[in-house]
Design an enzyme around this catalytic site. Structure first.
Site, PDB file in Angstrom:
ATOM      1  N   TYR A 193     -43.466   8.526 -59.111  1.00  0.00           N
ATOM      2  CA  TYR A 193     -44.749   7.844 -58.756  1.00  0.00           C
ATOM      3  C   TYR A 193     -45.938   8.743 -59.436  1.00  0.00           C
ATOM      4  O   TYR A 193     -45.702   9.989 -59.294  1.00  0.00           O
ATOM      5  CB  TYR A 193     -44.913   7.765 -57.351  1.00  0.00           C
ATOM      6  N   ARG A 224     -53.236  14.296 -32.286  1.00  0.00           N
ATOM      7  CA  ARG A 224     -52.683  14.764 -33.511  1.00  0.00           C
ATOM      8  C   ARG A 224     -51.297  15.316 -33.344  1.00  0.00           C
ATOM      9  O   ARG A 224     -50.533  15.470 -34.471  1.00  0.00           O
ATOM     10  CB  ARG A 224     -53.806  15.652 -34.288  1.00  0.00           C
ATOM     11  N   ASP A 226     -36.975  10.975 -52.426  1.00  0.00           N
ATOM     12  CA  ASP A 226     -37.837   9.730 -51.924  1.00  0.00           C
ATOM     13  C   ASP A 226     -37.076   8.433 -52.229  1.00  0.00           C
ATOM     14  O   ASP A 226     -36.936   8.156 -53.245  1.00  0.00           O
ATOM     15  CB  ASP A 226     -38.998   9.687 -52.885  1.00  0.00           C
ATOM     16  N   LYS A 237     -44.100   0.542 -47.546  1.00  0.00           N
ATOM     17  CA  LYS A 237     -43.499  -0.673 -48.428  1.00  0.00           C
ATOM     18  C   LYS A 237     -42.335  -1.459 -47.635  1.00  0.00           C
ATOM     19  O   LYS A 237     -42.998  -2.129 -46.806  1.00  0.00           O
ATOM     20  CB  LYS A 237     -42.689   0.069 -49.351  1.00  0.00           C
TER      21      LYS A 237
END
Length: 530
Positions: free
Chosen positions: A248, A195, A321, A346
């Protein structure tokens, strides 16, 4: 010293040669005539190297299950032990004596024993080697960086492979407790638990940092994971942040419904309303300005340089972003932003087959976000990291094609009688075209537009398309189309959707890398069908 058991193997003098199982005699002259370690292997009698196996290739060969069962650390040492011995010999001042010493050591490593000893590392840590000082500063163009950054120089995984290997492990071991203490007290670079980091993932982070010109990057399991962790890490309880109207929807939901539970107040402004931003900064103790540029789905553009200047005067951070722009079309950090965020799902990954998110910026800020990320645990699987690294090799080629196709189609759509409005920052009609021209080198592969008709007419247009998939997401090789009113806002009624500017006839088209003429013909025939 750790020890692993394996059958007799041949010496690793030439890592890239293929083994010859023909049983013919050993031919050291092949190495003397141009091999990587020319002349160094010939002093070892072939029977000492190969024993009874009669193999004629100078390469370690492990049984299929052996490589899988060895720990990453042991495997790397075993695969490179012979090479290290011969290279050390070739660098020695007394080359003749060193060659003899290396030959004897190589022969001893395969002599009548079924165990291969894993040699102790001298100097750098074999679990995670420090990245080279020489980074990739000699690479001048993004297209080269997407291929080589994080790999050609400074890769923290010892391998002769061109491609970065996938390190599938959930934990990392320490040979002695003293090593663990050194790691805990930051005298030793290593990993501890999956992690907290992974060698494959580090390569991806270095590659993105090189593209963004960032000191550090943290990669996470999704773009939403990156957004939420960043907001939680940087906006204190009872704090204040500023965002924009167009964004978004899932990001908006988190900001509007979850952050208020922590006492966080939010000012929402139009992306172009700098007076509203100044007012919010003057009236409130703003910690963070966060928005997209271009935004989703109307591709509004924020003047990043001006926003950063205004926010920094008041001590507020700026995070952009930049998913729609990509690191190739827009250098967000160089424009003044403190952090840049991407849904790596993306364009960065680019093949509609992986989900990830990343944040890049200064070491100090990214470390703050990374520390919370380690607690919350939205870790990216190393297999996904590998897919993104592979996808980035063609990022510049894909984005060039998508930029070109989208701009040409936007111009065609704007002139079409069955299209009411087109939203694309590359068009002079776009409200922030002047900003986009100044801060972007390309305008991306997504075009939003409104069909001249209602919901049913727009559905008919979308269903008549033959090339794009009806799906969420964007930025991949395959073209994708959707109606935001249905795909993202169907749970709201028409009036509620209209509050966010989402009309029933709105279409968001993400252009892939298909041939432009095919896409053009497909869109025109679909428009003719309505």
């Amino acid at each position: 010293m750790a020890v692993s058991s394996c059958p007799r193997v041949s010496a690793a003098f030439e890592c890239r040669s293929e083994p010859d199982f023909s049983g013919g005699p050993h031919r050291p002259e092949a190495f003397a005539s141009g091999g990587r370690f020319s002349g160094k292997a010939s002093s070892v009698p072939s029977h000492r190297i190969f024993g009874a196996s009669a193999l004629s290739s100078l390469i370690f060969r492990f049984p299929p299950n052996f490589v899988r069962q060895l720990s990453t650390k042991a495997r790397r040492n075993c695969s490179n032990i012979g090479v290290a011995q011969v290279v050390a010999a070739s660098w020695s001042a007394d080359s003749a004596a060193a060659a003899a010493s290396a030959s004897a050591a190589a022969a001893a490593s395969v002599e009548a024993s079924v165990e291969v000893s894993v040699v102790e590392s001298s100097g750098s840590d074999v679990q995670y080697e420090d990245l080279a000082d020489e980074k990739a500063s000699f690479l001048g163009f993004d297209g080269t960086l997407t291929i080589h950054a994080g790999e050609r120089l400074g890769r923290g995984i010892v391998t002769d492979g061109i491609t970065t290997p996938v390190v599938n492990t959930s934990a990392y071991f320490f040979k002695k407790t003293a090593e663990l203490i050194d790691f805990k007290e930051k005298r030793r670079a290593s990993f501890e638990y999956g992690r907290y980091g992974n060698p494959t993932t580090v390569v991806l982070e270095e590659k993105i940092s090189a593209l963004e010109g960032a000191e550090s990057t943290v990669i996470m399991a999704s773009g939403m994971c990156a957004s939420t962790v960043m907001l939680l890490a940087l906006v204190p309880p009872g704090g204040h942040m500023v965002t924009t109207t167009d964004c978004y929807r899932r990001t908006r939901i988190f900001i509007e419904t979850f952050l208020p539970k922590l006492g966080v107040e939010v000012t929402v402004i139009d992306p172009a309303d700098m007076e509203a931003l100044k007012s919010a900064l003057d009236k409130n103790n703003v910690t963070l300005f966060f928005t997209e540029s271009p935004t989703n789905p109307f591709l509004r553009c924020v003047d990043i340089e001006l926003v950063s200047e205004l926010c920094h005067r008041k001590g507020a951070l700026v995070c952009i972003d930049s998913t729609f722009a990509t690191p190739l079309n827009q250098k967000t950090l160089s424009l003044g932003a403190d952090l840049v965020l991407h849904s790596a799902t993306k364009y960065i990954a680019g093949h509609n087959d992986v989900i990830a998110g990343c944040i890049s910026g200064s070491e100090k800020l990214v470390s703050t976000i990374r520390n919370l990320h380690h607690v919350l645990g939205g870790v990216l699987n190393p297999n996904a990291a590998y897919l993104i690294i592979r996808g980035m090799k063609t990022l510049h080629l894909r984005v060039q094609q998508q930029n070109s196709t989208a701009l040409r189609m936007a111009e065609i759509l704007e002139a079409h009688p069955k299209v009411k409005c087109v939203y694309y920052p590359g068009l002079p009609s776009h409200p922030e075209h002047h900003i986009a021209k100044r801060q972007m080198t390309g305008f991306g592969g997504v075009v939003s537009f409104e069909v001249d008709g209602d919901l049913t007419t727009t559905i008919k247009f979308v269903d008549a398309l033959k090339i794009p998939y009806i799906a969420p997401s964007f930025g991949g090789c395959e073209s994708i189309v959707d109606q935001p009113a249905i795909m993202s806002y169907w749970d709201l009624n028409q009036l509620e959707r209209a509050k966010y500017g989402i009309q029933d006839n709105l279409v968001r088209f993400s252009f892939g890398v298909e041939d432009f003429e095919d896409l053009k013909a497909d869109i025109l025939q679909a428009l003719e069908s309505i």
